[in-house]
Design a protein around this motif. Sequence first.
Motif, mmCIF file in Angstrom:
data_model
loop_
_atom_site.group_PDB
_atom_site.id
_atom_site.type_symbol
_atom_site.label_atom_id
_atom_site.label_comp_id
_atom_site.label_asym_id
_atom_site.label_seq_id
_atom_site.Cartn_x
_atom_site.Cartn_y
_atom_site.Cartn_z
ATOM 1 N N TYR A 173 29.350 -7.860 -16.463
ATOM 2 C CA TYR A 173 28.773 -7.572 -17.782
ATOM 3 C C TYR A 173 29.354 -6.259 -18.303
ATOM 4 C CZ TYR A 173 25.776 -6.488 -21.644
ATOM 5 O OH TYR A 173 25.350 -6.163 -22.906
ATOM 6 N N GLN A 174 29.919 -6.308 -19.478
ATOM 7 C CA GLN A 174 30.501 -5.123 -20.120
ATOM 8 C C GLN A 174 29.439 -4.508 -21.031
ATOM 9 O OE1 GLN A 174 33.915 -3.947 -20.095
ATOM 10 N NE2 GLN A 174 33.103 -2.271 -21.293
ATOM 11 N N GLY A 189 26.685 -16.177 -28.638
ATOM 12 C CA GLY A 189 27.927 -15.787 -27.970
ATOM 13 C C GLY A 189 28.196 -14.300 -27.916
ATOM 14 N N THR A 190 27.147 -13.477 -28.062
ATOM 15 C CA THR A 190 27.371 -12.024 -28.016
ATOM 16 C C THR A 190 26.931 -11.419 -26.677
ATOM 17 O OG1 THR A 190 25.325 -11.839 -29.291
ATOM 18 C CG2 THR A 190 27.364 -11.458 -30.481
ATOM 19 N N GLY A 191 26.678 -12.247 -25.681
ATOM 20 C CA GLY A 191 26.424 -11.713 -24.342
ATOM 21 C C GLY A 191 24.955 -11.545 -23.972
ATOM 22 N N LYS A 192 24.035 -12.126 -24.743
ATOM 23 C CA LYS A 192 22.610 -11.940 -24.452
ATOM 24 C C LYS A 192 22.231 -12.573 -23.092
ATOM 25 C CE LYS A 192 21.330 -13.885 -28.415
ATOM 26 N NZ LYS A 192 22.685 -14.189 -28.960
ATOM 27 N N SER A 193 22.658 -13.816 -22.907
ATOM 28 C CA SER A 193 22.300 -14.498 -21.658
ATOM 29 C C SER A 193 22.977 -13.828 -20.467
ATOM 30 C CB SER A 193 22.711 -15.971 -21.709
ATOM 31 O OG SER A 193 22.135 -16.581 -22.837
ATOM 32 N N ARG A 194 24.237 -13.454 -20.653
ATOM 33 C CA ARG A 194 24.952 -12.784 -19.571
ATOM 34 C C ARG A 194 24.259 -11.480 -19.190
ATOM 35 N NH1 ARG A 194 30.218 -12.803 -17.471
ATOM 36 N NH2 ARG A 194 30.160 -15.015 -17.955
ATOM 37 N N ILE A 249 36.517 -7.621 -21.782
ATOM 38 C CA ILE A 249 35.759 -8.839 -21.437
ATOM 39 C C ILE A 249 36.724 -10.019 -21.288
ATOM 40 C CG2 ILE A 249 34.075 -10.542 -22.287
ATOM 41 C CD1 ILE A 249 32.621 -8.159 -23.657
ATOM 42 N N GLU A 298 37.214 -12.080 -17.905
ATOM 43 C CA GLU A 298 36.686 -13.447 -17.883
ATOM 44 C C GLU A 298 37.764 -14.513 -17.744
ATOM 45 O OE1 GLU A 298 33.203 -12.838 -17.377
ATOM 46 O OE2 GLU A 298 32.972 -14.565 -18.692
ATOM 47 N N THR A 323 32.307 -13.760 -29.162
ATOM 48 C CA THR A 323 33.031 -13.382 -27.947
ATOM 49 C C THR A 323 33.213 -14.607 -27.055
ATOM 50 O OG1 THR A 323 32.029 -11.198 -28.126
ATOM 51 C CG2 THR A 323 33.058 -11.736 -26.021
ATOM 52 N N ARG A 324 32.226 -15.511 -27.065
ATOM 53 C CA ARG A 324 32.348 -16.723 -26.234
ATOM 54 C C ARG A 324 33.584 -17.526 -26.626
ATOM 55 N NH1 ARG A 324 27.689 -19.388 -27.307
ATOM 56 N NH2 ARG A 324 26.645 -18.728 -25.421
HETATM 57 P P1 ADP Z 1 24.583 -15.522 -25.942
HETATM 58 O O1 ADP Z 1 23.533 -15.659 -24.893
HETATM 59 O O2 ADP Z 1 24.440 -14.269 -26.772
HETATM 60 O O3 ADP Z 1 24.770 -16.743 -26.801
HETATM 61 P P2 ADP Z 1 26.399 -15.433 -23.674
HETATM 62 O O4 ADP Z 1 25.734 -14.380 -22.851
HETATM 63 O O5 ADP Z 1 26.258 -16.836 -23.218
HETATM 64 O O6 ADP Z 1 25.979 -15.298 -25.215
HETATM 65 O O7 ADP Z 1 27.936 -15.008 -23.784
HETATM 66 C C1 ADP Z 1 28.948 -15.978 -23.966
HETATM 67 C C2 ADP Z 1 30.149 -15.607 -23.147
HETATM 68 O O8 ADP Z 1 30.772 -14.450 -23.730
HETATM 69 C C3 ADP Z 1 29.820 -15.224 -21.711
HETATM 70 O O9 ADP Z 1 29.870 -16.350 -20.858
HETATM 71 C C4 ADP Z 1 30.883 -14.218 -21.378
HETATM 72 O O10 ADP Z 1 32.076 -14.880 -20.983
HETATM 73 C C5 ADP Z 1 31.203 -13.552 -22.707
HETATM 74 N N1 ADP Z 1 30.554 -12.269 -22.985
HETATM 75 C C6 ADP Z 1 30.020 -11.896 -24.184
HETATM 76 N N2 ADP Z 1 29.602 -10.632 -24.142
HETATM 77 C C7 ADP Z 1 29.861 -10.172 -22.893
HETATM 78 C C8 ADP Z 1 29.676 -8.908 -22.232
HETATM 79 N N3 ADP Z 1 29.126 -7.859 -22.888
HETATM 80 N N4 ADP Z 1 30.079 -8.800 -20.949
HETATM 81 C C9 ADP Z 1 30.643 -9.842 -20.309
HETATM 82 N N5 ADP Z 1 30.850 -11.056 -20.867
HETATM 83 C C10 ADP Z 1 30.475 -11.222 -22.150
#
Ligand code: ADP
Length: 265
Positions: A14-15, A41-46, A183, A187, A219-220
Motif C-alpha cells: 500500500y502506497q 479504484g483509488t485504493g480504498k479497499s487496498r 504503485i 503492482e 489507478t486500478r
Molecule cells: P477502491 O476500493 O477505491 O475501488 P482498490 O483498493 O480496489 O480501489 O484499488 C484498485 C487497485 O489500484 C488496487 O488493486 C491496487 O492495484 C491499486 N492501488 C490504488 N491505490 C493504491 C495505493 N495507494 N497503494 C497500492 N495500490 C493501489
Amino acid sequence: MDVAEACGTTAPFYQPTGQEEAVFRHAFRNRIPVLLKGPTGTGKSRFVEYMATQLRQPLITVSCHEETSSTDLIGRFIIKGAETIWIDGPLTTAVKTGAILYLDEVAEARPDVIVAIHPLTDHRRELFIDKLGTTVPAAESFMLVASFNPGYQRGYKELKPSTRQRFAGISFRYPDASSEAAILIQESGVEEGVATRLVKIAARIRNLRELGLAETVSTRLLVDAAKLIHSGLPRRLAVRTAMIEPLTDDDETIAALCDLADLMI
Ligand code: ADP
C-alpha cells in the motif's frame, strides 16, 4: 452478496498518499467508525486490507449492492433436515469476534442496512438481532469501516447526513504522479519510463472535463494497463484496452482519446 474474510499476516503493498494510516490507527484505538470517501479504484479497499494486517485484525468485507439487506448482514434461519438453525451473517460474526467489518459501497445497500448499523456506530456499540430478539454487544476490537463514492450527481446514491455524521471520514483521491508511478511499478513490474508515461496520459484524460465522462481513469485501470504492457501486449493496444475502452462507448470519444494517448506512450 459478495463476502470475503481475510486474516493475512503479510501486509499487501500500500502506497500512502497522506495521513490516512495515522488517522485509521487512532480511529481504531478510539473505536470510531471510519468512512472512506472517493471514486472507484483509488485504493480504498487496498488500504483497509493493509490496515487490517498492520493492526493484526481479521477483516470481513461485504461488497454492497442494491439488493444487500440487513438479513444478509445479520443472519437468517435455514432449514437443515428436520431442524431450523440460525446462521450468523458477516456483520454478526464481526461483532462477536471483534473483526474489522468493511462495507464496500455502503450507500448502495438497502436502507435497513443503515438502520442495523446505527447502534454499532455510537456509544451503544451493540447489534440488535430482531429475528432472535437479542442484542449482541460488540467485542472490544470490533471496528466498522465503510466506503462511499461521492459522485452522487452521476447516479451514485447519497448517504444521509445523519448517517455520515456517525463516521470519521478519510478522502481518497488519485495519488500524486510519483506515488502513482510507484504503485504501477510495484503492482505490475513495468519499467519506470512506461509507468511515468501512463501516469501522464491519465493526468491528461482526468483533466478533459469537457468529455463529461461519468468516471475517469482510476489507478486500478492504470495498473491493468501496466500489467498488459508488462506481459507483452503492444503499449498502444494496452492503453486503449485498459484505460480508454472502460471509460466510454462513444466511438468519437474513444478515437480522440486514442489519438491523444498514442502520442504520449
Ligand atoms: P477502491 O476500493 O477505491 O475501488 P482498490 O483498493 O480496489 O480501489 O484499488 C484498485 C487497485 O489500484 C488496487 O488493486 C491496487 O492495484 C491499486 N492501488 C490504488 N491505490 C493504491 C495505493 N495507494 N497503494 C497500492 N495500490 C493501489
